[in-house]
Design a protein around this motif. Structure first.
Motif, mmCIF file in Angstrom:
data_model
loop_
_atom_site.group_PDB
_atom_site.id
_atom_site.type_symbol
_atom_site.label_atom_id
_atom_site.label_comp_id
_atom_site.label_asym_id
_atom_site.label_seq_id
_atom_site.Cartn_x
_atom_site.Cartn_y
_atom_site.Cartn_z
ATOM 1 N N LYS A 151 0.844 -1.183 0.000
ATOM 2 C CA LYS A 151 0.000 0.000 0.000
ATOM 3 C C LYS A 151 0.882 1.236 0.000
ATOM 4 C CE LYS A 151 -3.877 2.214 2.414
ATOM 5 N NZ LYS A 151 -4.769 2.163 3.601
ATOM 6 N N GLU A 152 0.447 2.274 -0.701
ATOM 7 C CA GLU A 152 1.231 3.509 -0.781
ATOM 8 C C GLU A 152 0.303 4.717 -0.662
ATOM 9 O OE1 GLU A 152 4.716 5.429 -3.587
ATOM 10 O OE2 GLU A 152 3.057 4.384 -4.575
ATOM 11 N N GLU A 153 0.763 5.732 0.051
ATOM 12 C CA GLU A 153 0.045 6.998 0.167
ATOM 13 C C GLU A 153 1.033 8.126 -0.106
ATOM 14 O OE1 GLU A 153 -1.536 7.155 4.078
ATOM 15 O OE2 GLU A 153 -2.948 5.511 3.781
ATOM 16 N N LYS A 154 0.598 9.118 -0.897
ATOM 17 C CA LYS A 154 1.488 10.221 -1.255
ATOM 18 C C LYS A 154 0.766 11.555 -1.142
ATOM 19 C CE LYS A 154 4.971 8.482 -4.528
ATOM 20 N NZ LYS A 154 5.473 8.610 -5.918
ATOM 21 N N THR A 155 1.479 12.554 -0.635
ATOM 22 C CA THR A 155 1.042 13.937 -0.733
ATOM 23 C C THR A 155 2.209 14.713 -1.323
ATOM 24 O OG1 THR A 155 1.832 14.587 1.455
ATOM 25 C CG2 THR A 155 -0.388 13.656 1.336
ATOM 26 N N GLU A 156 2.092 16.017 -1.357
ATOM 27 C CA GLU A 156 3.140 16.823 -1.967
ATOM 28 C C GLU A 156 4.484 16.653 -1.256
ATOM 29 O OE1 GLU A 156 3.970 21.508 -3.203
ATOM 30 O OE2 GLU A 156 2.089 20.921 -2.259
ATOM 31 N N LEU A 157 4.448 16.543 0.096
ATOM 32 C CA LEU A 157 5.690 16.478 0.854
ATOM 33 C C LEU A 157 5.842 15.200 1.671
ATOM 34 C CD1 LEU A 157 5.877 20.165 2.191
ATOM 35 C CD2 LEU A 157 7.116 19.188 0.254
ATOM 36 N N ARG A 167 5.323 10.759 1.994
ATOM 37 C CA ARG A 167 5.113 9.478 1.307
ATOM 38 C C ARG A 167 5.163 8.367 2.353
ATOM 39 N NH1 ARG A 167 8.676 5.711 -1.397
ATOM 40 N NH2 ARG A 167 10.437 7.136 -1.091
ATOM 41 N N TRP A 168 4.172 7.472 2.288
ATOM 42 C CA TRP A 168 4.156 6.313 3.171
ATOM 43 C C TRP A 168 4.017 5.054 2.327
ATOM 44 C CZ3 TRP A 168 0.450 2.494 3.619
ATOM 45 C CH2 TRP A 168 0.682 1.552 4.654
ATOM 46 N N GLU A 169 4.759 4.020 2.699
ATOM 47 C CA GLU A 169 4.668 2.724 2.026
ATOM 48 C C GLU A 169 4.521 1.628 3.068
ATOM 49 O OE1 GLU A 169 7.869 1.759 -0.541
ATOM 50 O OE2 GLU A 169 7.546 3.451 -1.907
ATOM 51 N N GLY A 170 3.654 0.672 2.776
ATOM 52 C CA GLY A 170 3.523 -0.509 3.603
ATOM 53 C C GLY A 170 3.716 -1.749 2.759
ATOM 54 N N ARG A 171 4.519 -2.684 3.238
ATOM 55 C CA ARG A 171 4.803 -3.896 2.457
ATOM 56 C C ARG A 171 4.793 -5.128 3.361
ATOM 57 N NH1 ARG A 171 10.342 -3.325 0.826
ATOM 58 N NH2 ARG A 171 10.491 -1.535 2.226
ATOM 59 N N GLY A 188 6.397 -0.843 7.545
ATOM 60 C CA GLY A 188 5.819 0.456 7.204
ATOM 61 C C GLY A 188 6.905 1.516 7.210
ATOM 62 N N GLU A 189 6.923 2.368 6.179
ATOM 63 C CA GLU A 189 7.937 3.419 6.070
ATOM 64 C C GLU A 189 7.265 4.742 5.739
ATOM 65 O OE1 GLU A 189 11.887 1.846 4.152
ATOM 66 O OE2 GLU A 189 10.205 0.939 3.073
ATOM 67 N N PHE A 190 7.766 5.810 6.372
ATOM 68 C CA PHE A 190 7.141 7.124 6.191
ATOM 69 C C PHE A 190 8.227 8.176 6.005
ATOM 70 C CE2 PHE A 190 5.148 10.969 8.243
ATOM 71 C CZ PHE A 190 4.266 11.226 7.204
ATOM 72 N N TRP A 191 8.162 8.886 4.875
ATOM 73 C CA TRP A 191 9.094 9.971 4.584
ATOM 74 C C TRP A 191 8.339 11.301 4.613
ATOM 75 C CZ3 TRP A 191 8.877 5.345 2.101
ATOM 76 C CH2 TRP A 191 10.041 4.570 2.013
#
Length: 582
Positions: free
Chosen positions: A201-207, A209-213, A275-278
């Protein structure tokens, strides 16, 4: 118990913005681990933060930089190429120049890395370092920056108070650009509770980004069902029996032997959930810089100015010619904090401060309240004004006569405070007796300076404070007297035991009338009785003790405190007069 899906999705982190926090991270490398990697039950949580200050007008260009540019992937060190020198405290990429406010220094593999706060930030905000804290000494030693370490003393987090950071950024027309990375992972036997489609799963905004694997591994950590290609190569042209073997030339087919094979990973099947969040975000500069640029800001603090309770803002009081009234408790709040102090000019006037360079001229009026010229308070820094405002009251008891004598008539009162003469009297008595018999009157006390500092009339704001003041006077007098010099002059009758005060009284009586000696010493017996009053002294005996120390129990407690110290000091000088003639 495996962590639920929400733990990996980190919704709390997604909602949280450093822009709204009191403490802003400048650099962070924190890792928490449970269990052994590659095995069921392993958990790891990592938080990394990197930051750099940039010209705020370059915001759009700066936002092209990410975690790999501004994160924690490099230490700060100077370097140079054939064309120029690159200082350690400058971030340079293309036309962008930034300033890292925390610099990481790598010494060698045996030493811990060192995190330095940029010296310009330290000097601009005038910070004092104590251990791993940086304090604003001119603002009550408030903590501005702190460094946190792990159990191995490795630096893991450097934070700065937002208010001070924004002041600095405003002065430099910069913003702080923060890039952060947070990850959470766990190894489990069953990942069915994770509902991400196809394990991703991935979620993105302008600044952000989150990814779950979710992916499969063999126990031990290797990718499930995968294999590794292994190659082994060795040289054949070196004789290990030679005394001085030499390996000449580059490897060739003739002097190299090689072998290769494939190894299939094995072990039971486990699952890694990750889960990773930038995030990239800005800490914007403040609207003003009162500390560095000395910007004038509107201070919304009001003080009572008359008997009706009318209040005026401090900005108005800067231009006024009036006095303010305060509870005597303000003196303890100011003088007894770090950096604070109290100095006497006359019997009822002096200077008080809570920051060493901001003394305020005060006076004590006839009912023990504190008077200060309004402008003197209105010109103080905001944080000091707030302390004063907390003790501000309506006018009562008129303005201190001695303060008016100084500030209006320009003829300061020719009086002395007993507090200022207490240490002088003690020193005089020590000097006299040491000259006579080689031993000072009072034994050395390791806390003498501290006790004297706290021995003033403003301790006496209620009965408890008054008795506490008496206890300290007893520590300075009866408890500290060395009786050994007096044994030269007097000896107690058989079956009679004298304390230190009685020894001194009997010694004085060898040179003056015994009744006069008793009169000189009686206040010290009264002080000694008062030290026990809070524990067991009956009210009648308390009144007797007050009479001995010449204190009027009907006066306000601050005045009682003055009377107590005054009597003590006056009689110390009387003792000195007698000892001088022995």
């Amino acid at each position: 118990m495996p962590m639920d899906q929400a733990w990996f999705e980190m919704n709390v982190f997604k909602r949280k913005k450093y822009q709204n926090d009191v403490w802003i991270p400048l650099r962070c490398i924190e890792k928490k681990r449970n269990g052994k990697y590659g095995y069921n039950g392993f958990q790891e949580e990592f938080v990394g933060v990197g930051s750099c200050a940039f010209d705020f007008s370059l915001k759009e260009e700066v936002e092209k930089l990410g975690w790999m540019d501004i994160g924690i992937g490099h230490n700060h060190s100077a370097w140079c190429d054939e064309e120029k020198y690159y200082p350690s405290d400058v971030f340079e990429q293309g036309n962008l120049l930034g300033i890292p406010l925390v610099l990481e220094q790598f010494i060698n593999s045996n030493e811990q890395k060192i995190w330095h706060i940029h010296q310009d930030l330290v000097l601009a905000l005038n910070l004092l370092r104590e251990d791993d804290k940086w304090l604003a000494a001119d603002e009550g030693y408030i903590e501005v920056v702190h460094l946190k370490r792990d159990e191995n003393l490795k630096p893991v987090l450097m934070e700065i108070r937002a208010e001070f950071l924004r002041d600095y950024l405003c002065a430099r027309n910069m913003g702080l650009y923060i890039t952060s990375y947070k990850s959470r992972q766990e190894i489990v036997e069953d990942s069915k509770h994770i509902k991400w489609e196809d394990g991703y799963k991935e979620e993105k905004t302008e600044l952000d980004r989150w990814e779950g694997r979710v992916f499969d591994i063999h126990e031990g950590g290797m990718p499930y069902g995968e294999s590794a290609y292994i190659m082994h190569a060795s040289r054949t042209d070196v004789d290990s029996d030679d005394d001085v073997p030499v390996m000449e030339g580059i490897p060739t087919d003739e002097n190299v032997k090689s072998d290769s094979w494939t190894k299939k990973y094995s072990g039971r099947k486990l699952h890694t959930i990750w889960g990773e969040f930038w995030r990239k975000e800005w800490i914007e500069p403040g609207e003003a810089s009162p500390r560095i640029k000395r910007d004038k800001i509107d201070i919304d603090i009001k003080f009572i100015i008359d008997s009706s309770g009318k209040r005026e803002r401090s900005s108005i009081l800067e231009k006024s010619s009036r006095w303010l009234w305060f509870k005597p408790e303000v003196m303890m709040a100011l003088a007894h904090r770090r950096g604070g102090g109290l100095r006497w000019y006359t019997r009822d006037t002096g200077s008080v401060w809570c920051s060493p360079d901001h003394g305020v001229h005060f006076g004590v009026n006839t009912i023990g309240l504190i008077n200060v010229y309004a402008k003197d308070v209105a010109l103080l820094p905001e944080w000091e004004q707030r302390i004063w405002a907390g003790f501000n009251i309506s006018p009562e008891g008129k303005v201190s006569k001695e303060l008016l004598a100084s500030q209006v008539n320009a003829t300061p009162a020719d009086t002395k405070s007993p507090e200022a003469h207490l240490p002088k009297a003690i020193s005089l008595l020590n000097s006299i007796l040491k000259d006579k018999v080689g031993i000072p009157l009072f034994r050395e006390h390791q806390n003498l300076e501290e006790i004297i500092k706290y021995t003033h009339r403003f301790r006496s704001i209620d009965q408890s404070g008054f008795l506490s003041l008496a206890k300290d006077l007893a520590r300075l007098t009866a408890d500290s007297i060395d009786i050994s010099p007096f044994k030269i002059y007097v000896t107690p009758p058989k079956k009679e035991t004298w304390g230190s005060l009685k020894y001194l009284e009997k010694t004085l009586a060898t040179k003056i009338d015994p009744d006069l000696a008793r009169n000189i010493m009686s206040p010290f017996f009264g002080i000694y009785e008062l030290r026990h009053a809070d524990a067991h002294l009956p009210s009648s005996e308390l009144e007797d003790a007050l009479n001995l120390v010449q204190v009027n129990k009907d006066d306000p407690y601050v005045l009682q405190g003055f009377q107590l110290i005054h009597t003590c000091v006056r009689h110390l000088y009387k003792i000195a007069d007698v000892l001088n003639i022995m």
